[in-house]
Write a protein that holds these residues in place. Structure first.
Motif, PDB file in Angstrom:
ATOM      1  N   TYR A 350      38.382  41.581  41.552  1.00 50.63           N
ATOM      2  CA  TYR A 350      37.605  40.336  41.509  1.00 50.63           C
ATOM      3  C   TYR A 350      36.151  40.563  41.905  1.00 50.63           C
ATOM      4  O   TYR A 350      35.230  40.063  41.256  1.00 50.63           O
ATOM      5  CB  TYR A 350      38.241  39.286  42.421  1.00 50.63           C
ATOM      6  N   VAL A 351      35.926  41.327  42.966  1.00 48.89           N
ATOM      7  CA  VAL A 351      34.560  41.575  43.434  1.00 48.89           C
ATOM      8  C   VAL A 351      33.761  42.361  42.394  1.00 48.89           C
ATOM      9  O   VAL A 351      32.588  42.072  42.130  1.00 48.89           O
ATOM     10  CB  VAL A 351      34.577  42.337  44.778  1.00 48.89           C
ATOM     11  N   ALA A 352      34.395  43.356  41.783  1.00 54.08           N
ATOM     12  CA  ALA A 352      33.677  44.237  40.861  1.00 54.08           C
ATOM     13  C   ALA A 352      33.517  43.636  39.467  1.00 54.08           C
ATOM     14  O   ALA A 352      32.533  43.920  38.786  1.00 54.08           O
ATOM     15  CB  ALA A 352      34.397  45.582  40.753  1.00 54.08           C
ATOM     16  N   THR A 353      34.476  42.805  39.045  1.00 54.67           N
ATOM     17  CA  THR A 353      34.465  42.353  37.651  1.00 54.67           C
ATOM     18  C   THR A 353      34.484  40.840  37.486  1.00 54.67           C
ATOM     19  O   THR A 353      34.220  40.349  36.388  1.00 54.67           O
ATOM     20  CB  THR A 353      35.682  42.929  36.897  1.00 54.67           C
ATOM     21  N   GLY A 354      34.821  40.093  38.526  1.00 56.95           N
ATOM     22  CA  GLY A 354      34.904  38.649  38.410  1.00 56.95           C
ATOM     23  C   GLY A 354      36.187  38.164  37.768  1.00 56.95           C
ATOM     24  O   GLY A 354      36.356  36.969  37.512  1.00 56.95           O
ATOM     25  N   VAL A 355      37.130  39.073  37.495  1.00 59.82           N
ATOM     26  CA  VAL A 355      38.400  38.723  36.845  1.00 59.82           C
ATOM     27  C   VAL A 355      39.474  38.556  37.916  1.00 59.82           C
ATOM     28  O   VAL A 355      39.624  39.408  38.791  1.00 59.82           O
ATOM     29  CB  VAL A 355      38.830  39.808  35.837  1.00 59.82           C
ATOM     30  N   LYS A 356      40.224  37.448  37.847  1.00 62.70           N
ATOM     31  CA  LYS A 356      41.328  37.214  38.771  1.00 62.70           C
ATOM     32  C   LYS A 356      42.643  37.591  38.092  1.00 62.70           C
ATOM     33  O   LYS A 356      42.994  37.038  37.051  1.00 62.70           O
ATOM     34  CB  LYS A 356      41.369  35.742  39.201  1.00 62.70           C
ATOM     35  N   LEU A 357      43.342  38.540  38.680  1.00 63.77           N
ATOM     36  CA  LEU A 357      44.647  38.954  38.156  1.00 63.77           C
ATOM     37  C   LEU A 357      45.745  38.279  38.961  1.00 63.77           C
ATOM     38  O   LEU A 357      45.655  38.175  40.188  1.00 63.77           O
ATOM     39  CB  LEU A 357      44.794  40.476  38.245  1.00 63.77           C
TER      40      LEU A 357
END
Length: 417
Positions: A350-357
């Motif tokens: 999330y911090v590096a890419t803004g994507v929530k898995l």
């Protein structure tokens, strides 16, 4: 039947071209060129083209389902195909499937589309600015062809050494026209483009880099036949301009369409795919020789199947398109000789890419790649294999660099090898 195009005038190739000569060209082609020739099914005035269906096959299959025979298009057939091409504002995530065999994609467009597939959403604006050489927030047909010309020029530098006549025949097959050998992209010795250019892309420097190409834009345009992509972006007369919103939508739709096709090939009409199918897809294009150990490990670790939804599937591949940024975060753990747990993994993504898995997706990834079953994910266990995964479409060939950003795509095309 091979012809060269010179300012719209067609002249016959200087000798009879035999079928055996055309087959021999494969020996002089680079891996990218080989794959394009392997999947392309159309030929017009000596130049090869993919259909939209061919392109989808090339990025979702190891090899064509059937042996491809290049079907020659007449001018009338090509014009009819282009007349049926929808405008960009009618685009959707089913565009390539709807067009199916009714479209033509050139080799340079094939390279461009490959870049799009691994482009993070956050960098779509950079990709648009690369085309917008005059900085007017719109891209016209000439500007689009300029960057395609950069792909072509760099590809010439990668050509295999050998029979010059065969290489010339191959260039005609891939590009459809002769070009002068004088350099368009600055040579390494000139060193006129600073490394920081790619981090400080501005309209003025972009215009300076492409100015010599822009001067030749009319020659480039007159030498090329229209394609489905050119008509889709710029209209049947080539006078329309492309804005950022339409460009963003096209890139996002293409990524979504390819992922949907892969997902649907395993879901059998259901809303989910199994965790094992997800593992198969992830390992499909990697250089992992013994995938069975990963699959057996996952079967034992996830006894009850819950399934992976398309949204989870799509979010994971959006994350992969940001792998370069995530790698930096992972390297910090690696340098500290630390493995990474599920909570740390989710946070780093999330911090590096803004994507929530989702927690289930993260747990599934861990069960696939945590071969030593210590519930920790190491740099080697994950990053190395996922970098292989980004070589989508080149299994069986020498691994080809795929790109995590459009900047790195063009940088590699300009400076590598």
């Amino acid at each position: 039947w091979i012809n060269s195009r010179n300012n719209g005038v067609f002249t016959p190739w200087n000798k009879t071209v035999l079928k055996s000569d055309l087959e021999d060209l494969h020996l002089y082609a680079t891996p990218r060129e080989q794959r394009f020739r392997q999947f392309a099914s159309l030929e017009f005035e000596g130049q090869l083209y993919m259909t939209p269906h061919d392109f989808i096959q090339a990025v979702t299959s190891d090899e064509p389902k059937h042996v491809k025979k290049w079907r020659s298009l007449s001018k009338q057939e090509l014009n009819q195909i282009l007349m049926e091409t929808p405008p960009v504002w009618k685009g959707s995530s089913k565009l390539f499937r709807n067009l199916n065999e009714r479209g033509v994609i050139s080799y340079t467009e094939y390279l461009f589309l490959l870049c799009i597939l691994t482009k993070p959403h956050a960098g779509f604006r950079i990709a648009f600015n690369m085309f917008d050489t005059d900085g007017n927030e719109m891209v016209d047909k000439k500007e689009f062809l300029v960057l395609q010309e950069i792909f072509r020029k760099k590809n010439e530098k990668r050509e295999k050494r050998g029979d010059e006549e065969k290489r010339a025949m191959l260039r005609l097959q891939l590009y459809g026209y002769h070009t002068p050998t004088n350099s368009v992209v600055k040579t390494e010795g000139e060193d006129l483009v600073p490394r920081s250019y790619w981090d400080t892309l501005r309209r003025s420097t972009s215009q300076a880099l492409f100015s010599d190409l822009a001067e030749r834009a009319d020659d480039i345009t007159s030498s090329l036949s229209d394609t489905t992509l050119l008509v889709h972006f710029f209209g049947k007369k080539g006078k329309a301009e492309l804005n950022f919103e339409d460009f963003y939508r096209f890139m996002d739709n293409l990524q979504t369409e390819v992922l949907e096709i892969e997902f649907l090939s395993y879901s059998n009409g259901m809303n989910t795919i199994s965790e094992e199918d997800f593992a198969h897809i992830l390992l499909r294009y990697t250089n992992v020789e013994n995938t069975s150990s990963y699959l057996e490990n996952m079967r034992g670790s996830i006894p009850e199947e819950k399934g992976i939804t398309f949204e989870e599937f799509r979010s994971f591949f959006q994350f992969l398109n940001n792998l370069e940024d995530f790698t930096i975060a992972m390297q910090m753990y690696n340098f500290a000789s630390r493995s990474i747990g599920q909570d740390e993994f989710k946070r780093a993504v999330y911090v590096a890419t803004g994507v929530k898995l989702s927690p289930h997706l993260v747990n599934t990834v861990f069960k696939i790649f945590d071969v030593d079953r210590d519930d920790q994910l190491s740099y080697k266990e994950f990053i190395g294999i996922m970098k292989d995964r980004l070589n989508r479409g080149f299994r069986g060939y020498k691994p080809i660099q795929r790109y995590t950003t459009f900047k790195s795509c063009v940088r590699k095309e300009l400076y590598s090898r």
